[in-house]
Design a protein around this motif. Structure first.
Motif, PDB file in Angstrom:
ATOM      1  N   VAL A   1       0.848  -1.195   0.000  1.00  0.00           N
ATOM      2  CA  VAL A   1       0.000   0.000   0.000  1.00  0.00           C
ATOM      3  C   VAL A   1       0.883   1.244   0.000  1.00  0.00           C
ATOM      4  N   ALA A   2       0.600   2.161  -0.917  1.00  0.00           N
ATOM      5  CA  ALA A   2       1.320   3.428  -0.965  1.00  0.00           C
ATOM      6  C   ALA A   2       0.678   4.394   0.014  1.00  0.00           C
ATOM      7  N   VAL A   3       1.408   4.710   1.070  1.00  0.00           N
ATOM      8  CA  VAL A   3       0.937   5.652   2.091  1.00  0.00           C
ATOM      9  C   VAL A   3       1.855   6.865   2.035  1.00  0.00           C
ATOM     10  N   GLY A   4       1.371   7.952   1.461  1.00  0.00           N
ATOM     11  CA  GLY A   4       2.232   9.098   1.239  1.00  0.00           C
ATOM     12  C   GLY A   4       3.320   8.713   0.250  1.00  0.00           C
ATOM     13  N   GLY A   5       4.574   8.920   0.606  1.00  0.00           N
ATOM     14  CA  GLY A   5       5.679   8.537  -0.254  1.00  0.00           C
ATOM     15  C   GLY A   5       6.292   7.210   0.134  1.00  0.00           C
ATOM     16  N   THR A   6       5.627   6.429   0.981  1.00  0.00           N
ATOM     17  CA  THR A   6       6.163   5.168   1.485  1.00  0.00           C
ATOM     18  C   THR A   6       5.286   4.001   1.052  1.00  0.00           C
ATOM     19  N   ARG A   7       5.934   2.907   0.689  1.00  0.00           N
ATOM     20  CA  ARG A   7       5.203   1.668   0.397  1.00  0.00           C
ATOM     21  C   ARG A   7       5.283   0.777   1.618  1.00  0.00           C
ATOM     22  N   VAL A   8       4.123   0.381   2.155  1.00  0.00           N
ATOM     23  CA  VAL A   8       4.089  -0.414   3.378  1.00  0.00           C
ATOM     24  C   VAL A   8       3.423  -1.756   3.116  1.00  0.00           C
ATOM     25  N   PHE A   9       3.723  -2.708   3.978  1.00  0.00           N
ATOM     26  CA  PHE A   9       3.166  -4.057   3.861  1.00  0.00           C
ATOM     27  C   PHE A   9       1.912  -4.184   4.707  1.00  0.00           C
ATOM     28  N   VAL A  10       0.886  -4.828   4.120  1.00  0.00           N
ATOM     29  CA  VAL A  10      -0.328  -5.174   4.850  1.00  0.00           C
ATOM     30  C   VAL A  10      -0.595  -6.651   4.614  1.00  0.00           C
ATOM     31  N   SER A  11      -0.736  -7.414   5.685  1.00  0.00           N
ATOM     32  CA  SER A  11      -0.983  -8.852   5.549  1.00  0.00           C
ATOM     33  C   SER A  11      -2.341  -9.109   4.907  1.00  0.00           C
ATOM     34  N   ALA A  12      -2.411 -10.138   4.095  1.00  0.00           N
ATOM     35  CA  ALA A  12      -3.688 -10.518   3.483  1.00  0.00           C
ATOM     36  C   ALA A  12      -4.696 -10.937   4.535  1.00  0.00           C
ATOM     37  N   ALA A  13      -4.217 -11.349   5.705  1.00  0.00           N
ATOM     38  CA  ALA A  13      -5.123 -11.721   6.792  1.00  0.00           C
ATOM     39  C   ALA A  13      -5.914 -10.520   7.300  1.00  0.00           C
ATOM     40  N   ASP A  14      -5.393  -9.303   7.042  1.00  0.00           N
ATOM     41  CA  ASP A  14      -6.076  -8.080   7.493  1.00  0.00           C
ATOM     42  C   ASP A  14      -6.985  -7.499   6.427  1.00  0.00           C
ATOM     43  N   LEU A  15      -7.197  -8.227   5.345  1.00  0.00           N
ATOM     44  CA  LEU A  15      -8.030  -7.748   4.251  1.00  0.00           C
ATOM     45  C   LEU A  15      -9.488  -8.123   4.502  1.00  0.00           C
ATOM     46  N   ALA A  16     -10.378  -7.113   4.510  1.00  0.00           N
ATOM     47  CA  ALA A  16     -11.804  -7.365   4.740  1.00  0.00           C
ATOM     48  C   ALA A  16     -12.580  -7.457   3.429  1.00  0.00           C
ATOM     49  N   ALA A  17     -12.213  -6.637   2.432  1.00  0.00           N
ATOM     50  CA  ALA A  17     -12.936  -6.635   1.160  1.00  0.00           C
ATOM     51  C   ALA A  17     -11.986  -6.262   0.034  1.00  0.00           C
ATOM     52  N   LEU A  18     -12.142  -6.951  -1.100  1.00  0.00           N
ATOM     53  CA  LEU A  18     -11.310  -6.679  -2.269  1.00  0.00           C
ATOM     54  C   LEU A  18     -12.221  -6.646  -3.491  1.00  0.00           C
ATOM     55  N   ALA A  19     -12.451  -5.441  -4.021  1.00  0.00           N
ATOM     56  CA  ALA A  19     -13.319  -5.259  -5.175  1.00  0.00           C
ATOM     57  C   ALA A  19     -12.829  -4.041  -5.940  1.00  0.00           C
ATOM     58  N   PRO A  20     -13.195  -3.920  -7.236  1.00  0.00           N
ATOM     59  CA  PRO A  20     -12.712  -2.784  -8.035  1.00  0.00           C
ATOM     60  C   PRO A  20     -13.052  -1.429  -7.425  1.00  0.00           C
ATOM     61  N   ASP A  21     -14.166  -1.361  -6.690  1.00  0.00           N
ATOM     62  CA  ASP A  21     -14.578  -0.091  -6.103  1.00  0.00           C
ATOM     63  C   ASP A  21     -14.385  -0.036  -4.596  1.00  0.00           C
ATOM     64  N   ARG A  22     -13.721  -1.076  -4.032  1.00  0.00           N
ATOM     65  CA  ARG A  22     -13.618  -1.100  -2.568  1.00  0.00           C
ATOM     66  C   ARG A  22     -12.505  -2.039  -2.116  1.00  0.00           C
ATOM     67  N   ILE A  23     -11.467  -1.456  -1.533  1.00  0.00           N
ATOM     68  CA  ILE A  23     -10.416  -2.253  -0.903  1.00  0.00           C
ATOM     69  C   ILE A  23     -10.365  -1.825   0.549  1.00  0.00           C
ATOM     70  N   GLN A  24     -10.894  -2.668   1.413  1.00  0.00           N
ATOM     71  CA  GLN A  24     -11.021  -2.296   2.827  1.00  0.00           C
ATOM     72  C   GLN A  24     -10.293  -3.291   3.714  1.00  0.00           C
ATOM     73  N   LEU A  25      -9.631  -2.742   4.735  1.00  0.00           N
ATOM     74  CA  LEU A  25      -8.929  -3.568   5.707  1.00  0.00           C
ATOM     75  C   LEU A  25      -9.810  -3.820   6.921  1.00  0.00           C
ATOM     76  N   ALA A  26      -9.469  -4.852   7.668  1.00  0.00           N
ATOM     77  CA  ALA A  26     -10.205  -5.189   8.891  1.00  0.00           C
ATOM     78  C   ALA A  26      -9.543  -4.581  10.116  1.00  0.00           C
ATOM     79  N   VAL A  27      -8.520  -3.738   9.887  1.00  0.00           N
ATOM     80  CA  VAL A  27      -7.790  -3.117  10.989  1.00  0.00           C
ATOM     81  C   VAL A  27      -7.808  -1.606  10.807  1.00  0.00           C
ATOM     82  N   SER A  28      -7.526  -0.900  11.873  1.00  0.00           N
ATOM     83  CA  SER A  28      -7.545   0.566  11.813  1.00  0.00           C
ATOM     84  C   SER A  28      -6.154   1.159  11.689  1.00  0.00           C
ATOM     85  N   THR A  29      -5.106   0.366  11.951  1.00  0.00           N
ATOM     86  CA  THR A  29      -3.730   0.849  11.837  1.00  0.00           C
ATOM     87  C   THR A  29      -2.871  -0.197  11.139  1.00  0.00           C
ATOM     88  N   VAL A  30      -1.792   0.255  10.518  1.00  0.00           N
ATOM     89  CA  VAL A  30      -0.840  -0.653   9.864  1.00  0.00           C
ATOM     90  C   VAL A  30       0.574  -0.218  10.229  1.00  0.00           C
TER      91      VAL A  30
END
Length: 421
Positions: free
Chosen positions: A51-80
């Motif tokens: 995930v590009a956060v500002g000028g940094t690329r960070v890792f997010v585990s697939a286990a924290d993925l709540a939804a993956l769709a063309p119009d919606r990529i949502q995580l199940a966590v509030s912080t990374v």
């Protein structure tokens, strides 16, 4: 084994640069890439997001993925974790490593390019299940989708080019499933990085590696040997057919020939050394040292036993059994088919053809190939003045000598041109 659900599939191109939100719906950044791990006989499993956060690329585990769709990529966590993403060994980035890069269509043994990647929900998350290799279908959700659906990921061999994960990826490579000639054609068309990956897979099987090098054209073979040590070259030549090894040796720079020859094990060194005395445009230069010859007093049953035991002789050289007089001179020839149809108890002298078509070592290659075509021969012995067999010309070597090299080039170009239609 992963079971895919194609109806819920989504394309990677539709996801890239889409907003990524946290569990409360707040935007955290945008999707830069998806991380997968290649799995043997199964689809690559998505293990994380970049995930590009500002000028940094960070890792997010697939286990924290709540939804993956063309119009919606949502995580199940509030912080990374906002530390810079660092790829780990064995990880493959779908956008960086595959999308827009060349792959091998294993069924056609040809290069294609990945224009999109299909992702499908599976029991253990998401998996890359399909590839779009049609140039006109960059967006898989466009109007051409029905006409050109993505093809199965397992039909292809991606050439990732990531050195740190190469060793892990060797276990899933499908290149060894192809024929040596097909692998050689692909290597000749590959760029330097693609060649490195292809050769790494082939190197895992020394016999396959030797077969592939036999099929390479002279220029490609010489270029690949240039970066190998004398010992490494000798290791490959030791497993090649003696005639092909002799040709390869002569294509090396002059100062390397003797050192490499000296490193060959016996009896390969003696075979190669003997063949080096013949010009490559003569029967002697075309012949190999593999052949099966038995005394004419041996029986057909004896011949079958000899064929079964000749495991180190190339199969093309076993299509004809030659018979010898008491002094070792060539006397007759018996095709394997005729031997199968004969009484096993008969002697070879009783069933062999005594009118054998032969070549002398100095005969011109064109004359030799024409003679083999005229008499429909699969093999033709090359004999000395006293009719002792020096070697054997097989039909595959005769065809290689007779067919212009640009014919194979034209076919290769046709395959690549048609792969993205």
């Amino acid at each position: 084994m992963t079971t895919a659900a194609p109806t819920a599939a989504v394309s990677l191109s539709a996801l890239l640069r889409q907003p990524v939100t946290d569990s409360d719906g707040h935007r955290m950044g945008s999707l830069a890439d998806l991380i997968v791990r290649l799995r043997h006989d199964d689809y690559p499993l998505v293990t994380g997001l970049v995930v590009a956060v500002g000028g940094t690329r960070v890792f997010v585990s697939a286990a924290d993925l709540a939804a993956l769709a063309p119009d919606r990529i949502q995580l199940a966590v509030s912080t990374v974790d906002l530390r810079e993403f660092r790829r780990r060994e064995g990880e493959v980035l779908l956008s960086e490593d595959v999308l827009g890069h060349r792959l091998i269509d294993v069924s056609r043994a040809a290069f294609v390019k990945a224009y999109d990647i299909q992702l499908t929900p599976v029991l253990d998350g998401w998996a890359a299940t399909g590839l779009d290799v049609h140039r006109r279908r960059w967006l898989s959700l466009g109007p051409r989708h029905a006409a050109h659906p993505p093809r199965d990921w397992k039909d292809f061999e991606p050439l990732i080019g990531h050195a740190e994960s190469a060793q892990v990826r060797l276990a899933t490579g499908r290149i060894p499933e192809l024929k040596p000639a097909q692998i050689a054609d692909i290597i000749e068309e590959a760029n330097e990085h693609e060649q490195d990956e292809l050769l790494a897979q082939v190197h895992e099987d020394p016999e396959l590696e030797a077969d592939v090098f036999e099929e390479l054209d002279e220029d490609s073979q010489s270029e690949l040997f240039k970066d190998r040590s004398d010992a490494e070259v000798a290791e490959v030549l030791a497993r090649m057919q003696a005639d092909d090894a002799a040709d390869a040796l002569m294509d090396l720079p002059q100062e390397r020939r003797v050192p490499v020859l000296d490193l060959l094990p016996e009896p390969q060194r003696s075979r190669v050394h003997r063949l080096l005395g013949y010009h490559d445009l003569t029967a002697g230069g075309l012949m190999g040292t593999d052949f099966l010859a038995l005394p004419s007093t041996a029986t057909v049953a004896d011949a079958f036993t000899a064929v079964r035991g000749a495991r180190l002789v190339q199969p093309q050289a076993l299509t004809t059994i030659y018979t010898l007089a008491p002094d070792g001179a060539l006397e007759g020839a018996l095709t394997l088919v005729k031997a199968v149809q004969a009484d096993p108890g008969l002697t070879l002298a009783e069933v062999a053809d005594l009118d054998v078509v032969v070549a002398s070592p100095g005969d011109d290659v064109i004359d030799v190939t024409t003679r083999m075509a005229d008499f429909n021969l699969l093999t033709m012995p090359v004999i000395s003045e006293d009719r002792h067999i020096l070697g054997l010309i097989t039909v595959d070597d005769a065809l290689e000598a007779a067919i212009p090299q640009d014919w194979s080039r034209r076919e290769s170009n046709h395959r690549e041109t048609g792969s993205e239609s």
